[in-house]
Design a protein around this motif. Structure first.
Motif, PDB file in Angstrom:
ATOM      1  N   GLY A  82       9.197 -11.709  -8.718  1.00 52.03           N
ATOM      2  CA  GLY A  82       9.293 -12.561  -7.594  1.00 52.03           C
ATOM      3  C   GLY A  82       7.799 -13.599  -7.560  1.00 52.03           C
ATOM      4  N   THR A  83       7.206 -13.461  -6.249  1.00 52.64           N
ATOM      5  CA  THR A  83       5.980 -14.320  -6.175  1.00 52.64           C
ATOM      6  C   THR A  83       5.023 -13.843  -7.150  1.00 52.64           C
ATOM      7  OG1 THR A  83       5.122 -12.637  -4.547  1.00 52.64           O
ATOM      8  CG2 THR A  83       6.563 -14.752  -3.928  1.00 52.64           C
ATOM      9  N   GLY A  84       4.789 -12.495  -7.694  1.00 51.91           N
ATOM     10  CA  GLY A  84       3.543 -12.137  -8.491  1.00 51.91           C
ATOM     11  C   GLY A  84       2.692 -11.331  -7.594  1.00 51.91           C
ATOM     12  N   GLU A  85       2.915 -11.262  -6.403  1.00 49.69           N
ATOM     13  CA  GLU A  85       1.948 -10.686  -5.492  1.00 49.69           C
ATOM     14  C   GLU A  85       1.807  -8.991  -5.720  1.00 49.69           C
ATOM     15  OE1 GLU A  85       1.636 -12.606  -1.448  1.00 49.69           O
ATOM     16  OE2 GLU A  85       3.728 -12.996  -2.001  1.00 49.69           O
ATOM     17  N   HIS A  86       2.933  -8.513  -5.971  1.00 46.99           N
ATOM     18  CA  HIS A  86       2.879  -6.987  -6.158  1.00 46.99           C
ATOM     19  C   HIS A  86       2.137  -6.931  -7.521  1.00 46.99           C
ATOM     20  CE1 HIS A  86       6.397  -6.039  -3.235  1.00 46.99           C
ATOM     21  NE2 HIS A  86       5.254  -5.330  -3.048  1.00 46.99           N
ATOM     22  N   ALA A  87       2.598  -7.498  -8.527  1.00 48.18           N
ATOM     23  CA  ALA A  87       2.070  -7.145  -9.907  1.00 48.18           C
ATOM     24  C   ALA A  87       0.554  -7.436  -9.962  1.00 48.18           C
ATOM     25  CB  ALA A  87       2.638  -8.224 -11.285  1.00 48.18           C
ATOM     26  N   VAL A  88       0.034  -8.447  -9.282  1.00 50.56           N
ATOM     27  CA  VAL A  88      -1.483  -8.636  -9.124  1.00 50.56           C
ATOM     28  C   VAL A  88      -2.124  -7.603  -8.252  1.00 50.56           C
ATOM     29  CG1 VAL A  88      -3.166 -10.345  -8.084  1.00 50.56           C
ATOM     30  CG2 VAL A  88      -1.294 -11.253  -9.569  1.00 50.56           C
ATOM     31  N   TYR A  89      -1.415  -7.288  -7.208  1.00 45.85           N
ATOM     32  CA  TYR A  89      -2.094  -6.126  -6.508  1.00 45.85           C
ATOM     33  C   TYR A  89      -2.261  -4.890  -7.146  1.00 45.85           C
ATOM     34  CZ  TYR A  89      -3.134  -3.569  -2.029  1.00 45.85           C
ATOM     35  OH  TYR A  89      -3.834  -2.657  -1.117  1.00 45.85           O
ATOM     36  N   PHE A  90      -0.923  -4.633  -7.925  1.00 43.57           N
ATOM     37  CA  PHE A  90      -1.055  -3.163  -8.702  1.00 43.57           C
ATOM     38  C   PHE A  90      -2.214  -3.390  -9.768  1.00 43.57           C
ATOM     39  CE2 PHE A  90       3.793  -3.029  -7.845  1.00 43.57           C
ATOM     40  CZ  PHE A  90       3.621  -2.693  -6.485  1.00 43.57           C
ATOM     41  N   GLY A  91      -2.241  -4.550 -10.263  1.00 41.66           N
ATOM     42  CA  GLY A  91      -3.379  -4.891 -11.353  1.00 41.66           C
ATOM     43  C   GLY A  91      -4.819  -4.426 -10.864  1.00 41.66           C
ATOM     44  N   MET A  92      -4.982  -4.952  -9.413  1.00 41.26           N
ATOM     45  CA  MET A  92      -6.346  -4.622  -8.953  1.00 41.26           C
ATOM     46  C   MET A  92      -6.386  -3.234  -8.588  1.00 41.26           C
ATOM     47  SD  MET A  92      -7.120  -7.908  -6.400  1.00 41.26           S
ATOM     48  CE  MET A  92      -5.437  -7.796  -5.645  1.00 41.26           C
ATOM     49  N   LYS A  93      -5.417  -2.450  -8.170  1.00 41.07           N
ATOM     50  CA  LYS A  93      -5.451  -1.001  -7.830  1.00 41.07           C
ATOM     51  C   LYS A  93      -5.444  -0.212  -9.026  1.00 41.07           C
ATOM     52  CE  LYS A  93      -5.602  -1.659  -3.133  1.00 41.07           C
ATOM     53  NZ  LYS A  93      -6.829  -0.882  -2.523  1.00 41.07           N
ATOM     54  N   PHE A  94      -4.772  -0.588 -10.087  1.00 37.63           N
ATOM     55  CA  PHE A  94      -4.709   0.208 -11.463  1.00 37.63           C
ATOM     56  C   PHE A  94      -5.499  -0.348 -12.452  1.00 37.63           C
ATOM     57  CE2 PHE A  94      -1.354   1.498  -8.616  1.00 37.63           C
ATOM     58  CZ  PHE A  94      -1.145   2.764  -8.484  1.00 37.63           C
ATOM     59  N   PRO A  95      -6.921  -0.503 -12.624  1.00 40.11           N
ATOM     60  CA  PRO A  95      -7.621  -1.195 -13.592  1.00 40.11           C
ATOM     61  C   PRO A  95      -7.314  -0.723 -15.038  1.00 40.11           C
ATOM     62  CG  PRO A  95      -8.847   0.215 -12.117  1.00 40.11           C
ATOM     63  CD  PRO A  95      -7.674   0.086 -11.603  1.00 40.11           C
ATOM     64  N   ASP A  96      -6.756   0.564 -15.149  1.00 37.36           N
ATOM     65  CA  ASP A  96      -6.788   1.049 -16.541  1.00 37.36           C
ATOM     66  C   ASP A  96      -5.532   0.809 -17.090  1.00 37.36           C
ATOM     67  OD1 ASP A  96      -9.330   2.091 -16.480  1.00 37.36           O
ATOM     68  OD2 ASP A  96      -8.848   4.069 -15.502  1.00 37.36           O
ATOM     69  N   LEU A  97      -4.619   0.456 -16.189  1.00 31.29           N
ATOM     70  CA  LEU A  97      -3.419  -0.150 -16.771  1.00 31.29           C
ATOM     71  C   LEU A  97      -3.027  -1.752 -17.017  1.00 31.29           C
ATOM     72  CD1 LEU A  97      -1.136   2.353 -14.505  1.00 31.29           C
ATOM     73  CD2 LEU A  97      -1.442   2.490 -16.831  1.00 31.29           C
ATOM     74  N   ALA A  98      -2.188  -1.895 -17.843  1.00 31.40           N
ATOM     75  CA  ALA A  98      -1.632  -3.293 -17.913  1.00 31.40           C
ATOM     76  C   ALA A  98      -0.597  -3.617 -17.269  1.00 31.40           C
ATOM     77  CB  ALA A  98      -1.698  -3.659 -19.467  1.00 31.40           C
ATOM     78  N   ASP A 132       0.821  -1.160   0.070  1.00 29.06           N
ATOM     79  CA  ASP A 132       0.034  -0.128   0.097  1.00 29.06           C
ATOM     80  C   ASP A 132       0.928   1.223  -0.151  1.00 29.06           C
ATOM     81  OD1 ASP A 132      -2.543  -1.108  -0.267  1.00 29.06           O
ATOM     82  OD2 ASP A 132      -2.372  -1.692   2.091  1.00 29.06           O
ATOM     83  N   ALA A 133       2.046   1.187   0.717  1.00 30.00           N
ATOM     84  CA  ALA A 133       3.009   2.365   0.588  1.00 30.00           C
ATOM     85  C   ALA A 133       3.392   2.437  -0.770  1.00 30.00           C
ATOM     86  CB  ALA A 133       3.976   2.226   1.643  1.00 30.00           C
ATOM     87  N   LEU A 168       3.151   4.893  -6.298  1.00 28.79           N
ATOM     88  CA  LEU A 168       2.600   4.591  -7.947  1.00 28.79           C
ATOM     89  C   LEU A 168       1.716   5.781  -8.394  1.00 28.79           C
ATOM     90  CD1 LEU A 168       3.276   0.906  -8.009  1.00 28.79           C
ATOM     91  CD2 LEU A 168       4.885   2.960  -8.499  1.00 28.79           C
ATOM     92  N   ARG A 169       0.633   6.078  -7.569  1.00 33.89           N
ATOM     93  CA  ARG A 169      -0.372   6.951  -7.924  1.00 33.89           C
ATOM     94  C   ARG A 169       0.061   8.322  -8.493  1.00 33.89           C
ATOM     95  NH1 ARG A 169      -5.088   4.462  -7.467  1.00 33.89           N
ATOM     96  NH2 ARG A 169      -5.449   2.987  -5.605  1.00 33.89           N
ATOM     97  N   GLU A 170       1.135   8.482  -7.954  1.00 37.12           N
ATOM     98  CA  GLU A 170       1.935   9.913  -8.250  1.00 37.12           C
ATOM     99  C   GLU A 170       2.752   9.785  -9.564  1.00 37.12           C
ATOM    100  OE1 GLU A 170       3.561  11.794  -4.745  1.00 37.12           O
ATOM    101  OE2 GLU A 170       1.707  11.391  -3.629  1.00 37.12           O
ATOM    102  N   VAL A 171       3.051   8.635  -9.973  1.00 40.08           N
ATOM    103  CA  VAL A 171       4.241   8.399 -10.739  1.00 40.08           C
ATOM    104  C   VAL A 171       3.868   7.775 -12.164  1.00 40.08           C
ATOM    105  CG1 VAL A 171       6.276   7.082 -11.253  1.00 40.08           C
ATOM    106  CG2 VAL A 171       5.874   8.238  -8.979  1.00 40.08           C
ATOM    107  N   LEU A 172       2.834   6.689 -11.986  1.00 41.16           N
ATOM    108  CA  LEU A 172       2.604   6.100 -13.186  1.00 41.16           C
ATOM    109  C   LEU A 172       1.518   7.025 -14.184  1.00 41.16           C
ATOM    110  CD1 LEU A 172       1.813   2.494 -11.811  1.00 41.16           C
ATOM    111  CD2 LEU A 172       3.773   3.417 -12.827  1.00 41.16           C
ATOM    112  N   PRO A 173       1.817   6.577 -15.386  1.00 42.09           N
ATOM    113  CA  PRO A 173       0.899   7.163 -16.433  1.00 42.09           C
ATOM    114  C   PRO A 173      -0.461   6.717 -16.347  1.00 42.09           C
ATOM    115  CG  PRO A 173       2.269   5.449 -17.526  1.00 42.09           C
ATOM    116  CD  PRO A 173       2.734   5.725 -15.930  1.00 42.09           C
ATOM    117  N   ASP A 174      -1.560   7.381 -16.844  1.00 43.82           N
ATOM    118  CA  ASP A 174      -2.897   7.127 -17.001  1.00 43.82           C
ATOM    119  C   ASP A 174      -3.191   5.944 -17.749  1.00 43.82           C
ATOM    120  OD1 ASP A 174      -3.296   9.215 -15.203  1.00 43.82           O
ATOM    121  OD2 ASP A 174      -3.666  10.586 -16.896  1.00 43.82           O
ATOM    122  N   LYS A 175      -2.388   5.414 -18.843  1.00 48.14           N
ATOM    123  CA  LYS A 175      -2.563   4.395 -19.595  1.00 48.14           C
ATOM    124  C   LYS A 175      -1.124   3.809 -20.086  1.00 48.14           C
ATOM    125  CE  LYS A 175      -2.841   7.319 -23.867  1.00 48.14           C
ATOM    126  NZ  LYS A 175      -3.678   7.621 -24.787  1.00 48.14           N
ATOM    127  N   GLY A 176      -1.446   2.554 -20.695  1.00 47.72           N
ATOM    128  CA  GLY A 176      -0.075   1.752 -21.187  1.00 47.72           C
ATOM    129  C   GLY A 176       0.108   0.531 -20.425  1.00 47.72           C
TER     130      GLY A 176
END
Length: 213
Positions: free
Chosen positions: A50-66, A28-29, A34-42
């Motif tokens: 690693g385990t993939g937990e971050h990628a999956v969590y980020f996917g849930m938090k940023f549904p407009d990004l791949a 969450d930190a 990332l909310r201030e850094v990542l672009p709106d799309k792309g």
């Protein structure tokens, strides 16, 4: 459904999701940055997922990004697939088996690159490869985000990080906490400049670099 086991590469069974406990403490930190850094799309490329937990969590938090996860270890790639299925996220792409030191990265052009907790658990050559490939892939102004424990000449290193450094060196002498000044120098040689440094939980740091001309 049984809970995933704590993650170690050595005992990962095929197709089994692994669990890195630190992920739940820092995700969450990291999302707040990332909310201030990542672009709106792309597409956001993650190196050393690693385990993939971050990628999956980020996917849930940023549904407009791949999100394109990657890792050099097949067991980690299997864990990424398992977590993606477990959480039923649709914007996390199948993982790429990719090494930061590889001569070529077989990936589509990303809008940003993330690398969490790799730099200290890999040879320095992996960091060189990360910045070199990022410099060739990212457009001007695109971010490269790093997270982990780092050293700074002007800041006393915590006892916990000193102990962690000793543990890393006992496992592989090529590993270890890197100095932010060295990361900044590497970034400069690769066409990046540091935009921000943010203190994070448990004596970790977020570093945001931007590609420039």
């Amino acid at each position: 459904m049984t809970d995933p086991k704590p993650w170690t590469i050595a005992d990962a069974a095929p197709g089994e999701q692994r669990h890195a406990p630190a992920t739940e403490r820092n995700r969450d930190a990291i999302v707040a940055i990332l909310r201030e850094v990542l672009p709106d799309k792309g597409t956001i490329l993650e190196i050393a997922s690693g385990t993939g937990e971050h990628a999956v969590y980020f996917g849930m938090k940023f549904p407009d990004l791949a999100f394109q996860p990657s890792d050099p270890d097949p067991a980690c790639c299997q864990s990424i697939v398992a977590w993606t299925k477990r959480e039923a996220v649709t914007n996390v792409l199948p993982p790429k088996q990719l090494d930061a030191q590889a001569a070529q990265w077989e990936v589509s052009k990303p809008a940003a690159i993330l690398c969490i907790n790799m730099v200290h658990i890999s040879p320095w050559e992996s960091s060189i490869g990360l910045f070199k490939k990022a410099g060739g892939l990212l457009d001007q102004g695109a971010p490269l985000y790093l997270y982990g424990p780092y050293l700074r000449a002007e800041v006393e290193t915590s006892p916990g990080n000193l102990a962690f450094e000793r543990s890393l060196k006992s496992r592989d002498l090529r590993w270890g906490l890197r100095d932010v000044a060295d990361m900044d120098e590497l970034a400069m040689r690769s066409g990046f400049a540091r935009e921000r440094l943010t203190e994070m939980p448990a004596n970790n740091i977020s570093l945001v670099y931007r590609k420039h001309d």
